[in-house]
Design a protein around this motif. Structure first.
Motif, PDB file in Angstrom:
ATOM      1  N   ALA A 100      48.501  31.427  33.191  1.00  0.00           N
ATOM      2  CA  ALA A 100      47.979  32.105  34.380  1.00  0.00           C
ATOM      3  C   ALA A 100      48.860  33.319  34.693  1.00  0.00           C
ATOM      4  CB  ALA A 100      47.959  31.148  35.561  1.00  0.00           C
ATOM      5  N   TRP A 101      48.281  34.304  35.341  1.00  0.00           N
ATOM      6  CA  TRP A 101      49.048  35.492  35.733  1.00  0.00           C
ATOM      7  C   TRP A 101      50.131  35.089  36.717  1.00  0.00           C
ATOM      8  CZ3 TRP A 101      48.121  39.114  32.491  1.00  0.00           C
ATOM      9  CH2 TRP A 101      46.844  39.295  31.957  1.00  0.00           C
ATOM     10  N   PRO A 102      51.349  35.592  36.547  1.00  0.00           N
ATOM     11  CA  PRO A 102      52.402  35.267  37.515  1.00  0.00           C
ATOM     12  C   PRO A 102      52.098  35.886  38.874  1.00  0.00           C
ATOM     13  CG  PRO A 102      53.205  36.837  35.869  1.00  0.00           C
ATOM     14  CD  PRO A 102      51.817  36.465  35.474  1.00  0.00           C
ATOM     15  N   ALA A 103      52.864  35.528  39.866  1.00  0.00           N
ATOM     16  CA  ALA A 103      52.619  35.990  41.232  1.00  0.00           C
ATOM     17  C   ALA A 103      52.977  37.458  41.426  1.00  0.00           C
ATOM     18  CB  ALA A 103      53.405  35.134  42.224  1.00  0.00           C
ATOM     19  N   SER A 104      53.978  37.963  40.714  1.00  0.00           N
ATOM     20  CA  SER A 104      54.398  39.353  40.915  1.00  0.00           C
ATOM     21  C   SER A 104      55.115  39.862  39.674  1.00  0.00           C
ATOM     22  CB  SER A 104      55.321  39.454  42.129  1.00  0.00           C
ATOM     23  OG  SER A 104      56.493  38.695  41.902  1.00  0.00           O
ATOM     24  N   GLY A 105      55.457  41.138  39.708  1.00  0.00           N
ATOM     25  CA  GLY A 105      56.202  41.744  38.608  1.00  0.00           C
ATOM     26  C   GLY A 105      55.296  42.507  37.666  1.00  0.00           C
ATOM     27  N   THR A 106      55.831  42.770  36.469  1.00  0.00           N
ATOM     28  CA  THR A 106      55.048  43.427  35.426  1.00  0.00           C
ATOM     29  C   THR A 106      54.919  42.491  34.244  1.00  0.00           C
ATOM     30  OG1 THR A 106      56.992  44.475  34.460  1.00  0.00           O
ATOM     31  CG2 THR A 106      55.773  45.752  36.109  1.00  0.00           C
TER      32      THR A 106
ATOM     33  N   GLY B 114      35.207  38.997  33.808  1.00  0.00           N
ATOM     34  CA  GLY B 114      34.460  38.519  34.962  1.00  0.00           C
ATOM     35  C   GLY B 114      35.230  37.567  35.843  1.00  0.00           C
ATOM     36  N   VAL B 115      36.422  37.179  35.416  1.00  0.00           N
ATOM     37  CA  VAL B 115      37.270  36.298  36.201  1.00  0.00           C
ATOM     38  C   VAL B 115      38.721  36.636  35.872  1.00  0.00           C
ATOM     39  CG1 VAL B 115      37.197  34.438  34.483  1.00  0.00           C
ATOM     40  CG2 VAL B 115      37.717  33.889  36.843  1.00  0.00           C
ATOM     41  N   ALA B 116      39.581  36.606  36.872  1.00  0.00           N
ATOM     42  CA  ALA B 116      41.001  36.925  36.671  1.00  0.00           C
ATOM     43  C   ALA B 116      41.754  35.666  36.267  1.00  0.00           C
ATOM     44  CB  ALA B 116      41.591  37.537  37.940  1.00  0.00           C
ATOM     45  N   ASP B 117      41.543  35.238  35.022  1.00  0.00           N
ATOM     46  CA  ASP B 117      42.164  34.032  34.486  1.00  0.00           C
ATOM     47  C   ASP B 117      42.891  34.419  33.199  1.00  0.00           C
ATOM     48  OD1 ASP B 117      42.876  31.619  33.391  1.00  0.00           O
ATOM     49  OD2 ASP B 117      40.876  30.739  33.477  1.00  0.00           O
TER      50      ASP B 117
ATOM     51  N   GLN C 124      43.142  42.690  37.687  1.00  0.00           N
ATOM     52  CA  GLN C 124      41.922  43.488  37.835  1.00  0.00           C
ATOM     53  C   GLN C 124      41.345  43.883  36.478  1.00  0.00           C
ATOM     54  OE1 GLN C 124      42.019  46.504  40.950  1.00  0.00           O
ATOM     55  NE2 GLN C 124      43.627  45.361  41.971  1.00  0.00           N
ATOM     56  N   LEU C 125      42.210  44.138  35.494  1.00  0.00           N
ATOM     57  CA  LEU C 125      41.760  44.405  34.128  1.00  0.00           C
ATOM     58  C   LEU C 125      41.040  43.180  33.576  1.00  0.00           C
ATOM     59  CD1 LEU C 125      41.870  46.230  31.536  1.00  0.00           C
ATOM     60  CD2 LEU C 125      44.030  45.098  31.014  1.00  0.00           C
ATOM     61  N   ASP C 126      41.626  42.015  33.780  1.00  0.00           N
ATOM     62  CA  ASP C 126      41.026  40.757  33.348  1.00  0.00           C
ATOM     63  C   ASP C 126      39.671  40.547  34.021  1.00  0.00           C
ATOM     64  OD1 ASP C 126      40.724  38.285  32.154  1.00  0.00           O
ATOM     65  OD2 ASP C 126      42.309  37.300  33.297  1.00  0.00           O
ATOM     66  N   LEU C 127      39.608  40.791  35.303  1.00  0.00           N
ATOM     67  CA  LEU C 127      38.351  40.653  36.044  1.00  0.00           C
ATOM     68  C   LEU C 127      37.291  41.615  35.516  1.00  0.00           C
ATOM     69  CD1 LEU C 127      36.950  39.260  38.473  1.00  0.00           C
ATOM     70  CD2 LEU C 127      37.838  41.090  39.901  1.00  0.00           C
TER      71      LEU C 127
ATOM     72  N   LYS D 109      42.071  32.674  29.286  1.00  0.00           N
ATOM     73  CA  LYS D 109      40.903  32.718  28.391  1.00  0.00           C
ATOM     74  C   LYS D 109      40.197  34.063  28.491  1.00  0.00           C
ATOM     75  CE  LYS D 109      38.439  30.146  31.868  1.00  0.00           C
ATOM     76  NZ  LYS D 109      38.045  28.837  32.259  1.00  0.00           N
ATOM     77  N   GLY D 110      39.334  34.318  27.539  1.00  0.00           N
ATOM     78  CA  GLY D 110      38.594  35.572  27.500  1.00  0.00           C
ATOM     79  C   GLY D 110      39.292  36.609  26.632  1.00  0.00           C
ATOM     80  N   ARG D 111      38.849  37.851  26.720  1.00  0.00           N
ATOM     81  CA  ARG D 111      39.433  38.932  25.921  1.00  0.00           C
ATOM     82  C   ARG D 111      40.779  39.388  26.457  1.00  0.00           C
ATOM     83  NH1 ARG D 111      35.447  43.644  24.339  1.00  0.00           N
ATOM     84  NH2 ARG D 111      37.070  43.931  22.807  1.00  0.00           N
ATOM     85  N   VAL D 112      40.994  39.247  27.758  1.00  0.00           N
ATOM     86  CA  VAL D 112      42.242  39.680  28.390  1.00  0.00           C
ATOM     87  C   VAL D 112      43.028  38.430  28.771  1.00  0.00           C
ATOM     88  CG1 VAL D 112      43.249  40.961  30.312  1.00  0.00           C
ATOM     89  CG2 VAL D 112      41.133  41.779  29.259  1.00  0.00           C
TER      90      VAL D 112
END
Length: 180
Positions: free
Chosen positions: A163-169, A141-144, A134-137, A147-150
């Motif tokens: 890519a963001w993993p499926a779960s965890g921190t 503008g996209v949860a990827d 959600q921070l990335d989004l 790339k991008g700032r996040v």
């Protein structure tokens, strides 16, 4: 069947009213949990912005990043301690570096996200993957995470973006300088 006088039971209407009240209470509890979850996400999303204000204010006043102690100045923040010392010396207040179990560190890193570039980054640690997405989004503008700032570049911020993993921190790498 024999009915004893004075013995009473609940009517269907009374039972229906009780069920409606229980439903309202459950709905309020569930909505409250959603509000709490939303507040946690918002705290994480606002975390980088709270730190950008004093850092960029310092930059606008002095022409270099706080914590850039090299001579000549190279635009790279040497350490988080040096950054806070520079802000203190300039009498600029800054927020806490921990919010609800999430910790932040701003530093200049070589090989950010597996690249050859040295960049100023904010490493935000112990972030739930859902919050990181959600921070990335919110910023890109996209949860990827690639790339991008996040981005998701490992615990130290130096691994290749993934890519963001499926779960965890995770540790979120937030690119914090003018090169984004």
């Amino acid at each position: 069947m024999k009915i004893i006088r004075g013995q009473k039971g609940f009517t269907l209407i009374e039972l229906a009213i009780v069920l409606v009240i229980i439903g309202i209470i459950l709905g309020a509890v569930l909505k409250g949990q959603d509000l709490i979850e939303g507040a946690k996400v918002k705290k994480i999303i606002n975390f980088p912005s709270k730190w950008e204000v004093p850092v960029w204010t310092f930059y606008d006043k002095r022409g270099y990043f706080p914590g850039d102690t090299d001579a000549p100045r190279d635009g790279i923040i040497n350490t988080f301690t040096a950054l806070k010392t520079s802000l203190d010396d300039a009498k600029l207040s800054y927020p806490a570096d921990t919010e609800a179990d999430v910790t932040m560190n701003i530093v200049g890193l070589a090989t950010v996200c597996g690249s050859a570039a040295t960049r100023n980054v904010m490493l935000i640690t112990n972030v739930a993957v859902d919050y990181a997405s959600q921070l990335d989004l919110a910023f890109d503008g996209v949860a990827d995470g690639t790339k991008g700032r996040v981005q998701y570049c490992g615990v130290a911020g130096t691994s290749a973006a993934a890519a963001w993993p499926a779960s965890g921190t995770v540790t979120v790498t937030y690119l914090f300088d003018k090169k984004y």
